[in-house]
Design an enzyme around this catalytic site. Structure first.
Site, mmCIF file in Angstrom:
data_model
loop_
_atom_site.group_PDB
_atom_site.id
_atom_site.type_symbol
_atom_site.label_atom_id
_atom_site.label_comp_id
_atom_site.label_asym_id
_atom_site.label_seq_id
_atom_site.Cartn_x
_atom_site.Cartn_y
_atom_site.Cartn_z
ATOM 1 N N CYS A 26 35.664 10.288 19.739
ATOM 2 C CA CYS A 26 35.755 9.093 18.890
ATOM 3 C C CYS A 26 37.214 8.688 18.653
ATOM 4 O O CYS A 26 37.980 9.434 18.042
ATOM 5 C CB CYS A 26 35.053 9.400 17.568
ATOM 6 S SG CYS A 26 35.392 8.249 16.235
ATOM 7 N N CYS A 58 38.258 8.349 14.989
ATOM 8 C CA CYS A 58 38.329 9.695 14.399
ATOM 9 C C CYS A 58 39.696 10.324 14.680
ATOM 10 O O CYS A 58 40.285 10.967 13.813
ATOM 11 C CB CYS A 58 37.234 10.596 14.962
ATOM 12 S SG CYS A 58 35.554 10.042 14.631
#
Length: 105
Positions: A30, A33
């Site tokens: 991600c 993230c």
């Protein structure tokens, strides 16, 4: 310091903790993230007496991700004395995270 929380350690590290615990549900693939990681590291260093920060990798800890209906990453869940009190999804700059946390201190 950021704690790496697993399905098996979640209850002890989060639900049985006193004070504020911010749990970052994330995934290694991600992009947002990865952007959030350094922000959380900075916050952990600055707020370590008032806040515990933990990270749960949703790819290897599907039980808790499913239990809390995590459908997007990153998703932040904020617990106070073991109770879920707030949440949000997506990347947030440090100032926004501080504002989010201060509402519950």
């Amino acid at each position: 310091m950021i704690k790496h929380i697993t399905d098996s350690s979640f209850n002890e590290e989060v639900l049985n903790s006193k004070g504020l615990v911010l749990v970052d549900f994330w995934a290694p693939w991600c992009g947002p993230c990865k952007m959030l990681g350094p922000v959380l590291e900075e916050l952990a260093g600055e707020m370590n007496n008032n806040l515990t920060i933990g990270k749960v990798d949703i790819d290897t800890n599907v039980e808790k991700a499913s239990a809390y209906k995590i459908s997007a990453v990153p998703t932040m869940l904020l617990f106070k004395d073991g109770d879920l009190v707030d949440k949000f999804s997506g990347f947030a700059p440090k100032e926004m995270l501080v504002e989010f946390l201060n509402k519950h201190m």
